[in-house]
Design a protein around this motif. Structure first.
Motif, mmCIF file in Angstrom:
data_model
loop_
_atom_site.group_PDB
_atom_site.id
_atom_site.type_symbol
_atom_site.label_atom_id
_atom_site.label_comp_id
_atom_site.label_asym_id
_atom_site.label_seq_id
_atom_site.Cartn_x
_atom_site.Cartn_y
_atom_site.Cartn_z
ATOM 1 N N HIS A 292 0.823 -1.021 0.042
ATOM 2 C CA HIS A 292 -0.100 0.123 -0.088
ATOM 3 C C HIS A 292 0.888 1.150 0.026
ATOM 4 N N GLY A 293 0.416 2.172 -0.726
ATOM 5 C CA GLY A 293 1.490 3.297 -0.810
ATOM 6 C C GLY A 293 1.755 4.151 0.505
ATOM 7 N N PRO A 294 2.602 5.065 0.497
ATOM 8 C CA PRO A 294 2.641 5.727 1.911
ATOM 9 C C PRO A 294 1.459 6.317 2.185
ATOM 10 N N ALA A 295 1.149 6.311 3.451
ATOM 11 C CA ALA A 295 0.026 7.209 3.913
ATOM 12 C C ALA A 295 0.113 8.557 3.841
ATOM 13 N N ASN A 296 -0.920 9.357 3.117
ATOM 14 C CA ASN A 296 -0.783 10.779 2.806
ATOM 15 C C ASN A 296 -0.654 11.557 4.164
ATOM 16 N N LYS A 297 0.076 12.457 4.063
ATOM 17 C CA LYS A 297 0.393 13.402 5.049
ATOM 18 C C LYS A 297 -1.102 13.944 5.387
ATOM 19 N N ARG A 298 -1.239 14.089 6.844
ATOM 20 C CA ARG A 298 -2.235 14.668 7.421
ATOM 21 C C ARG A 298 -2.395 16.193 7.161
ATOM 22 N N HIS A 299 -3.238 16.602 6.197
ATOM 23 C CA HIS A 299 -3.030 18.073 5.554
ATOM 24 C C HIS A 299 -4.194 18.738 6.473
ATOM 25 N N THR A 300 -5.371 18.024 7.023
ATOM 26 C CA THR A 300 -6.226 18.612 7.734
ATOM 27 C C THR A 300 -6.003 18.454 9.439
ATOM 28 N N ASP A 301 -5.193 19.284 9.926
ATOM 29 C CA ASP A 301 -4.994 18.920 11.343
ATOM 30 C C ASP A 301 -6.002 19.815 12.193
ATOM 31 N N ASP A 302 -5.772 19.982 13.443
ATOM 32 C CA ASP A 302 -6.669 20.751 14.354
ATOM 33 C C ASP A 302 -6.858 21.940 13.732
ATOM 34 N N GLU A 303 -5.281 22.680 13.530
ATOM 35 C CA GLU A 303 -5.339 24.316 13.313
ATOM 36 C C GLU A 303 -6.197 24.434 12.076
ATOM 37 N N MET A 304 -5.842 23.514 11.173
ATOM 38 C CA MET A 304 -6.667 24.056 9.739
ATOM 39 C C MET A 304 -8.163 23.783 10.020
ATOM 40 N N SER A 305 -8.442 22.819 10.943
ATOM 41 C CA SER A 305 -10.024 22.733 11.162
ATOM 42 C C SER A 305 -10.855 23.765 11.845
ATOM 43 N N LEU A 306 -9.753 24.405 12.800
ATOM 44 C CA LEU A 306 -10.319 25.714 13.458
ATOM 45 C C LEU A 306 -10.524 26.739 12.546
ATOM 46 N N LYS A 307 -9.567 26.899 11.654
ATOM 47 C CA LYS A 307 -9.367 27.938 10.542
ATOM 48 C C LYS A 307 -10.727 27.704 9.659
ATOM 49 N N TYR A 308 -11.234 26.643 9.151
ATOM 50 C CA TYR A 308 -12.414 26.535 8.328
ATOM 51 C C TYR A 308 -13.634 26.466 9.091
ATOM 52 N N TYR A 309 -13.518 25.903 10.062
ATOM 53 C CA TYR A 309 -14.854 25.921 10.944
ATOM 54 C C TYR A 309 -15.115 27.232 11.551
ATOM 55 N N SER A 310 -14.134 27.721 11.991
ATOM 56 C CA SER A 310 -14.542 29.392 12.301
ATOM 57 C C SER A 310 -14.999 30.260 11.493
ATOM 58 N N THR A 311 -15.317 30.062 10.322
ATOM 59 C CA THR A 311 -16.165 30.915 9.269
ATOM 60 C C THR A 311 -17.355 30.403 9.114
ATOM 61 N N VAL A 312 -17.756 29.519 9.714
ATOM 62 C CA VAL A 312 -19.182 28.956 9.552
ATOM 63 C C VAL A 312 -20.250 29.759 10.567
ATOM 64 N N VAL A 313 -20.975 30.458 9.407
ATOM 65 C CA VAL A 313 -22.284 31.202 10.285
ATOM 66 C C VAL A 313 -23.428 30.510 9.628
ATOM 67 N N PRO A 314 -24.565 30.492 10.783
ATOM 68 C CA PRO A 314 -24.525 30.789 11.966
ATOM 69 C C PRO A 314 -23.840 29.610 12.734
ATOM 70 N N ARG A 315 -23.328 29.828 13.973
ATOM 71 C CA ARG A 315 -22.504 28.850 14.567
ATOM 72 C C ARG A 315 -23.060 27.888 15.035
ATOM 73 N N GLU A 316 -24.445 27.564 15.100
ATOM 74 C CA GLU A 316 -25.195 26.402 15.278
ATOM 75 C C GLU A 316 -25.265 25.551 14.330
ATOM 76 N N ARG A 317 -24.795 25.954 13.198
ATOM 77 C CA ARG A 317 -24.638 24.856 11.879
ATOM 78 C C ARG A 317 -23.745 23.825 12.421
ATOM 79 N N LEU A 318 -22.769 24.097 13.359
ATOM 80 C CA LEU A 318 -21.625 23.230 13.714
ATOM 81 C C LEU A 318 -22.349 22.156 14.319
ATOM 82 N N VAL A 319 -23.172 22.409 15.503
ATOM 83 C CA VAL A 319 -23.820 21.441 16.068
ATOM 84 C C VAL A 319 -24.773 20.544 15.111
ATOM 85 N N GLN A 320 -25.667 21.274 14.334
ATOM 86 C CA GLN A 320 -26.481 20.462 13.593
ATOM 87 C C GLN A 320 -25.639 19.559 12.546
#
Length: 352
Positions: A292-320
């Protein structure tokens, strides 16, 4: 004369009694000395320290048959044996978690709902439910090699997934002689990966769909590509279709791969794919040169998750969104996403 003989006998008796008394004193002295020298030492240890063996002369084969052979005399488990046992236990735990979740939510799946395109190898009798953004390209490379091809000759265009017809489902998916496999990924991170590749500016793979999402779920109809907030609104407000029968790169794992209807033999996690794939290759007895080819580098880490999900409005969409994906999280053992904990705060328990 008789008197002299009696006196000699009495003298001999006195000497004999004196000698016996001397021996008694010597014995008492030795007992005390031994007691001092070996105080605190068990009888077993004392015997072991002596040169005299008290072990019964029992043949080794008899001891082994009776289960009395010292473990140190047995050959140690190899690194490969330890690895395989560890992975077998990991797979059993993942299978058990799927069964528990199916029962908990009373999920009724039908294999007719499964996505039609699969990775299939009839020689090794393996079928892989291939969901987008779960390392699909690496799995295509592996199946390409199972066909006898060289990895250097692989291209995505050359290897196409097999379309499973209705009459083949029973053969491939429910046959105990076949190995059914699936690979999953942390759901919130998978959504970011799907958005970045398929919908995000400047060069998305699905520009038309991106604009359609922006027009329907964005704040304004300006003809631009969808933002990440637009995409999350589409997933939440367009559910269940968006997460159930929509694009395979963001649909839930619990629908197109129907894990409550298929008893998967192998459940891979993208986060542990290096070890998981190694075990998979051993499971199907693949030739050593196939990897199996080498595992892809984890491009989506916690920092990137916060970067993208912090843009979501309204915030309750995250819970939904999390509520819509809760079965995937529980079924495959993922903890709640970091973005919820950070962006909603520890005091907000609406997502727990």
């Amino acid at each position: 004369m008789e008197k002299v003989r009696k006196e000699l006998n009495q003298a001999e008796m006195r000497y004999l009694h004196a000698f016996q008394l001397f021996l008694a004193v010597v014995v008492i002295f030795l007992v005390v000395a031994v007691g001092r020298n070996y105080s605190g030492i068990s009888f077993h240890d004392y015997i072991k320290s002596s040169s005299v063996s008290v072990e019964p002369k029992v043949p080794h084969a008899t001891l082994e048959a009776e289960g009395f052979v010292n473990e140190t005399e047995l050959p140690a488990a190899s690194e490969e044996e330890i690895f395989m046992e560890k992975m077998k236990q990991r797979q059993e735990e993942r299978k058990a978690l799927i069964r528990q979740t199916c029962e908990r939510f009373d999920i009724k799946h039908n294999i007719s709902h499964m996505m039609p395109m699969m990775l299939v190898d009839e020689k090794y009798k393996v079928i892989h439910c291939s969901m987008g953004k779960t390392g699909t390209t690496r799995w295509k490379e592996l199946f390409w090699q199972l066909l006898g091809n060289k990895l250097k000759d692989f291209t995505v265009q050359k290897y196409r997934r097999t379309k499973i017809l209705d009459e083949q489902r029973q053969k491939f998916l429910l046959n105990p002689d076949w190995i059914q496999t699936i690979t999953v990924r942390e759901p919130f991170e998978r959504m970011i990966s799907a958005y970045r590749q398929k919908l995000e500016a400047p060069g998305p793979e699905f520009p038309k769909l991106s604009k359609e999402i922006r027009a329907k779920y964005g704040p304004v109809k300006d003809g631009k590509l969808a933002t990440f907030s637009d995409f999350i609104n589409y997933l939440v407000l367009g559910a269940p279709e968006s997460l159930q029968t929509g694009n395979e790169h963001w649909t839930r794992f619990t629908y197109p791969c129907t894990p409550c209807a298929i008893d998967y033999d192998f459940i891979g996690h993208q986060e542990t794919i290096g070890e998981d794939a190694r075990y998979f290759l051993k499971l199907i007895n693949a030739p050593e040169h196939i990897q199996h080819g080498p595992a892809n580098k984890r491009h989506t880490d916690d920092e990137m998750s916060l970067k993208y999900y912090s843009t979501v409005v309204p915030r309750e969409r995250l819970v939904q969104l999390y509520t819509l994906l809760i079965q995937d999280y529980i079924m495959f053992g993922y903890p709640p996403p970091v973005a919820l904990k950070v962006l909603l705060g520890k005091g907000n328990e609406s997502w727990q």
